[in-house]
Design an enzyme around this catalytic site. Sequence first.
Site, mmCIF file in Angstrom:
data_model
loop_
_atom_site.group_PDB
_atom_site.id
_atom_site.type_symbol
_atom_site.label_atom_id
_atom_site.label_comp_id
_atom_site.label_asym_id
_atom_site.label_seq_id
_atom_site.Cartn_x
_atom_site.Cartn_y
_atom_site.Cartn_z
ATOM 1 N N ASP A 1 25.313 33.693 43.467
ATOM 2 C CA ASP A 1 26.058 32.421 42.634
ATOM 3 C C ASP A 1 26.348 32.132 44.205
ATOM 4 O O ASP A 1 26.472 30.814 44.575
ATOM 5 C CB ASP A 1 27.778 32.831 42.317
ATOM 6 C CG ASP A 1 28.454 33.749 43.414
ATOM 7 O OD1 ASP A 1 27.914 34.744 43.980
ATOM 8 O OD2 ASP A 1 29.359 33.466 42.709
ATOM 9 N N SER B 1 29.882 41.429 42.469
ATOM 10 C CA SER B 1 29.291 40.306 43.732
ATOM 11 C C SER B 1 28.316 41.653 44.390
ATOM 12 O O SER B 1 28.040 42.330 44.499
ATOM 13 C CB SER B 1 30.103 38.850 44.282
ATOM 14 O OG SER B 1 28.623 38.821 45.228
#
Length: 478
Positions: A263, A114
């Site tokens: 996300d 991420s």
Amino acid sequence: MVIGSFKAYDIRGELGVSLDEDIAYRIGRAFAQILFQRYQQASANQDSELATLKPAIVIGSDIRHSSEELKQAAIKGIVDAGVDVIDLGMTGTEEVYFATSHYAALGGIEVTASHNPINYNGLKLVKEQSKPISADDGLAEIQALAESGQFTSSDKSGALQLLTDKSAYINHLMIFIDTDKLKPLKLVINSGNGSAGPVVDLLTDKLTQAGAPIEVIKLHHTPDGSFPNGIPNPMITANRAATQQAVLTHKADLGIAFDGDFDRCFLFDETGEFIDGSYVVGMLAQAFLNKYPNESIVYDPRVIYNTEAVIDAHQGEAVISKSGHSFIKQVMRESGAVYGGEMSAHHYFRDFFYCDSGMIPWLLTIELLSITGKTLSELVTGYINAYPSSGEMNFRLTTNDAPAIIKAIEDKYRSQNPSKTTLDGLSLDFGDWRFNLRASNTEPLIRLNIETRGDQPLLADKIQEIEQWLAAQGAMPA
């Protein structure tokens, strides 16, 4: 061996130190073995939904240079366990969430770090129906097996299938909005050279095909694992400048930015102002309650005044949950909530398998802008004025430990008789203001949020008061 990359909710580690191809292989094999054994037991008993699933695991990876090699190592572990693999190619985390449920698989893996530094990577795991796996719900068992290496042998290897078509996923995202209601809007979308670019292209193509009058300026769009414009993490203030400037330069109606595995979704209004995640939660709660009256909305306890006011004003059911995706998802499933949001820019949707998505929030936002005819600043300014908040402030611990500091601050304010909750750290509410202080799960940090009821001077005063007190305890701004 000891694998130090296991965390509370996922696996994340420094390359060559706590994460490498051998560790990824062990994790893949342990994950597959444990899920497949559960599947076999359910099939033998013929009394579980598990028995109806496909004995396969889906897997995808982000754009980091190390991700493909780690993914291939995990795939080898899975097939050596005798379990089939569906390789999704280069994906964001939510694509694995979608595919796990869409293909009725036993579980899913996304190889991603991420927003972590470039020398890190990790694996996010879900089980059947895209349900999260946490340390107290399977992850510790996977870690123990991966570390021991005591794998059972399989009569056959699993089969590998490459399925990179994103059509079903894109079509599912589009159910969240009515394209006929969209008005002319200009958007700046900053993919951060992460995994979001291909999905943004497919979504904007869909909008065009539907006749939506949407113009998109694409920024840092090409996936590039070297991250030439820096690690995509809009939570860092310095990383917002490019999006803000592009919004102003192009006179855009909305700015959108993502982290590396998209996300999380971050929004900027037409003036380039970054919108704090807690106000986005309130805005999306309002959008859902307009569509689905009386539904439940889940939110975390760090910043609550605005969200609770919005839910109350729109006759929704407010359901509070400890922060963290595994907690939010569980509470949403238990309550049947239509939407759940965290101030950290994670947004969860019942009709997306109770999972978080970075794409659905901006689609809902352009629909809301179109329906209301308001700018984003007009939509959120009322929230901000009514319930100003500090945003999350991080403090690095230099002397005391976090539990000691949290106990000491409770003692400090005890005489004022605030209402107290300990659902997630410590929350003290004094009526006209409140704060939440909690320890980080992964770093030597404590995180502070303060909010008031329409009183900006009081907010400034309390920020200064608690900052000075924390400094005296050896907790300095991070």
